[in-house]
Design a protein around this motif. Structure first.
Motif, PDB file in Angstrom:
ATOM      1  N   TRP A 189       0.984  -1.176  -0.117  1.00  8.52           N
ATOM      2  CA  TRP A 189      -0.110  -0.055   0.067  1.00  8.52           C
ATOM      3  C   TRP A 189       0.820   1.381   0.120  1.00  8.52           C
ATOM      4  O   TRP A 189       1.875   1.245   0.239  1.00  8.52           O
ATOM      5  N   LYS A 190       0.308   2.389  -0.121  1.00  6.58           N
ATOM      6  CA  LYS A 190       1.037   3.732  -0.224  1.00  6.58           C
ATOM      7  C   LYS A 190       0.846   4.334   1.331  1.00  6.58           C
ATOM      8  O   LYS A 190       0.163   5.223   1.345  1.00  6.58           O
ATOM      9  N   VAL A 191       1.466   3.534   2.242  1.00  5.53           N
ATOM     10  CA  VAL A 191       1.394   4.040   3.575  1.00  5.53           C
ATOM     11  C   VAL A 191       2.340   5.469   3.505  1.00  5.53           C
ATOM     12  O   VAL A 191       3.158   5.520   2.915  1.00  5.53           O
ATOM     13  N   GLU A 192       1.841   6.261   4.505  1.00  7.74           N
ATOM     14  CA  GLU A 192       2.446   7.646   4.427  1.00  7.74           C
ATOM     15  C   GLU A 192       3.659   7.408   5.208  1.00  7.74           C
ATOM     16  O   GLU A 192       4.807   8.351   4.756  1.00  7.74           O
ATOM     17  N   HIS A 193       3.889   6.880   6.333  1.00 10.81           N
ATOM     18  CA  HIS A 193       5.166   6.742   7.246  1.00 10.81           C
ATOM     19  C   HIS A 193       4.987   5.674   7.975  1.00 10.81           C
ATOM     20  O   HIS A 193       3.929   5.363   8.582  1.00 10.81           O
ATOM     21  N   VAL A 194       6.026   5.141   8.327  1.00  9.59           N
ATOM     22  CA  VAL A 194       6.506   3.911   9.351  1.00  9.59           C
ATOM     23  C   VAL A 194       7.462   4.530  10.216  1.00  9.59           C
ATOM     24  O   VAL A 194       8.555   4.885   9.754  1.00  9.59           O
ATOM     25  N   TYR A 195       6.915   4.540  11.516  1.00  8.13           N
ATOM     26  CA  TYR A 195       8.064   4.704  12.437  1.00  8.13           C
ATOM     27  C   TYR A 195       8.179   3.657  13.181  1.00  8.13           C
ATOM     28  O   TYR A 195       7.538   2.778  13.858  1.00  8.13           O
ATOM     29  N   PHE A 196       9.698   3.379  13.589  1.00  4.49           N
ATOM     30  CA  PHE A 196      10.313   2.215  14.491  1.00  4.49           C
ATOM     31  C   PHE A 196      10.436   2.802  15.518  1.00  4.49           C
ATOM     32  O   PHE A 196      11.385   3.698  15.736  1.00  4.49           O
ATOM     33  N   VAL A 197       9.995   2.452  16.603  1.00  4.81           N
ATOM     34  CA  VAL A 197      10.224   3.132  17.959  1.00  4.81           C
ATOM     35  C   VAL A 197      10.743   2.012  18.998  1.00  4.81           C
ATOM     36  O   VAL A 197       9.944   1.158  19.541  1.00  4.81           O
ATOM     37  N   GLY A 198      12.020   2.306  19.528  1.00  7.68           N
ATOM     38  CA  GLY A 198      12.455   1.180  20.269  1.00  7.68           C
ATOM     39  C   GLY A 198      13.812   1.858  20.875  1.00  7.68           C
ATOM     40  O   GLY A 198      14.345   2.759  20.583  1.00  7.68           O
ATOM     41  N   PRO A 199      14.293   1.229  22.014  1.00  9.27           N
ATOM     42  CA  PRO A 199      15.594   1.633  22.510  1.00  9.27           C
ATOM     43  C   PRO A 199      16.560   1.488  21.513  1.00  9.27           C
ATOM     44  O   PRO A 199      16.727   0.481  20.663  1.00  9.27           O
ATOM     45  N   GLY A 245      16.997 -15.770  22.972  1.00 10.66           N
ATOM     46  CA  GLY A 245      18.281 -15.470  23.380  1.00 10.66           C
ATOM     47  C   GLY A 245      18.249 -15.044  24.919  1.00 10.66           C
ATOM     48  O   GLY A 245      17.542 -15.483  25.684  1.00 10.66           O
ATOM     49  N   ASN A 246      19.045 -14.163  25.194  1.00  7.18           N
ATOM     50  CA  ASN A 246      19.054 -13.582  26.619  1.00  7.18           C
ATOM     51  C   ASN A 246      18.779 -12.097  26.461  1.00  7.18           C
ATOM     52  O   ASN A 246      18.994 -11.290  27.240  1.00  7.18           O
ATOM     53  N   LEU A 247      17.689 -11.624  25.544  1.00  9.37           N
ATOM     54  CA  LEU A 247      17.283 -10.485  25.779  1.00  9.37           C
ATOM     55  C   LEU A 247      16.470  -9.842  26.996  1.00  9.37           C
ATOM     56  O   LEU A 247      15.639 -10.901  27.609  1.00  9.37           O
ATOM     57  N   PRO A 248      16.918  -8.999  27.701  1.00 14.81           N
ATOM     58  CA  PRO A 248      16.485  -8.789  28.949  1.00 14.81           C
ATOM     59  C   PRO A 248      15.008  -8.060  28.946  1.00 14.81           C
ATOM     60  O   PRO A 248      14.595  -7.159  28.078  1.00 14.81           O
ATOM     61  N   LEU A 249      14.244  -8.314  30.172  1.00 14.84           N
ATOM     62  CA  LEU A 249      12.792  -7.765  30.090  1.00 14.84           C
ATOM     63  C   LEU A 249      12.987  -6.357  29.905  1.00 14.84           C
ATOM     64  O   LEU A 249      12.009  -5.826  29.451  1.00 14.84           O
ATOM     65  N   ARG A 250      13.790  -5.581  30.614  1.00  7.75           N
ATOM     66  CA  ARG A 250      14.063  -4.299  30.574  1.00  7.75           C
ATOM     67  C   ARG A 250      15.418  -3.702  29.769  1.00  7.75           C
ATOM     68  O   ARG A 250      16.503  -4.192  29.864  1.00  7.75           O
ATOM     69  N   TYR A 251      15.034  -2.783  28.979  1.00  6.74           N
ATOM     70  CA  TYR A 251      16.138  -2.429  28.190  1.00  6.74           C
ATOM     71  C   TYR A 251      16.826  -1.173  28.889  1.00  6.74           C
ATOM     72  O   TYR A 251      16.595  -0.862  29.879  1.00  6.74           O
TER      73      TYR A 251
END
Length: 322
Positions: A189-199, A245-251
């Motif tokens: 689709w012609k999405v206007e914008h994708v924002y990736f939000v993460g640590p 893996g060992n991804l912590p619960l808290r960033y």
């Protein structure tokens, strides 16, 4: 290969990736059939798939995906077989290879095999040795295409279109297969914008970024959902994938950046009135990316997604086997 309305399931019988499916197929065939499936689900008297048999192979814990495929089979009149974790209850516990097990299952007159695996790429490997359709129900950190179907369907039902939508994909951008599959599908689709939000240390993969760049989809990366919220039509939250893996619960806190990847009163207040909050579930009460107190907020549509997942998987099985 991209599946179009001109292609048939005989041309491409396996469901492996969010990249496979064209907009014309999704909007022209899958979504309308999913809407029709609501009546079949409510009346519980359909026999569209009477005489069909579906094998469910789930190597990881699942509630929504497993239960919705079981319910889809049951509501459409198909028989299903699920024997628990194959790594424990099959001959794989004796050393049998995954590929041999798929070949064995092919001998038992099933019409489709639904697989959730622990490792990315295993489902595609199964498809390479299978004579019957394989459906990817999640392969490790790889993809989850039927989740992308239901997520796109949910957005389409909420707004009547996906063109022009601004979507924030939030949380565990490293390991979330739901984010990967949805991001792979959005360029249809012609999405206007994708924002990736993460640590900063949970940055989305290069493969996803490259896919969006090739499709000329505008995207940006950030750490603060409050900042993005006024510009988002959809906020798509994900939990920390602690089983990967060992991804912590808290960033870890970022020294020079505000990090906000959870739904808060401030985020909800800053979102547009029409905006929706989505989550593939399960949510994590310890991580609190979507706190319980917001469950019934009018912007939160997580259980609409669950219902849409049933309808999409019913439609998919009917198209694949009917």
């Amino acid at each position: 290969m991209v599946l179009t309305t001109q292609a048939t399931w005989q041309d491409w019988p396996h469901v492996l990736s969010g990249k496979q499916f064209s907009r014309s197929f999704l909007e022209g065939e899958l979504f309308p059939l999913a809407r029709e499936m609501n009546n079949a689900a409510e009346t519980r008297d359909s026999d569209y798939l009477r005489g069909k048999r579906v094998r469910l192979l789930f190597y990881e814990a699942s509630e929504r995906t497993l239960d919705s495929f079981i319910s889809a089979c049951d509501l459409l009149g198909a028989k299903y077989v699920w024997l628990g974790d194959p790594a424990v209850f099959s001959s794989q516990a004796k050393g049998e290879s995954f590929s041999d097990m798929i070949r064995v299952v092919n001998c038992y007159e099933y019409d489709a095999i639904v697989i959730r695996s622990r490792e990315a790429g295993e489902v595609a490997m199964a498809a390479s040795v299978s004579r019957v359709p394989i459906i990817n129900a999640g392969d490790g950190t790889g993809e989850h295409p039927t989740q992308a179907f239901l997520d796109a369907f949910s957005i389409f039902r909420s707004f009547g279109q996906i063109d022009g939508v601004r979507i924030a994909l939030v949380g565990d951008l490293v390991y979330s297969r739901t984010i990967r599959s949805l991001a792979y599908m959005l360029p249809q689709w012609k999405v206007e914008h994708v924002y990736f939000v993460g640590p900063p240390q949970w940055r989305v993969g290069e493969d996803v970024r490259h896919h969006l760049e090739e499709a000329s989809v505008p995207y940006s990366e950030g750490t603060d959902l409050e900042e993005v919220a006024p510009n988002a039509d959809v906020v798509y939250l994900t939990r920390a994938q602690t089983e990967r893996g060992n991804l912590p619960l808290r960033y870890r806190d970022a020294a020079d950046q505000k990090v906000c990847i959870t739904l808060t009163e401030a985020v909800l207040e800053r979102m547009p009135d029409h905006a929706k909050v989505m989550h593939p579930l399960p949510r994590n009460d310890k991580f609190r990316e979507l706190p319980e107190e917001f469950t019934d907020h009018p912007k939160v549509v997580i259980f609409d997604q669950v219902r849409n997942g049933l309808l999409i998987r019913m439609a998919l099985l009917k198209m694949l086997l009917g």
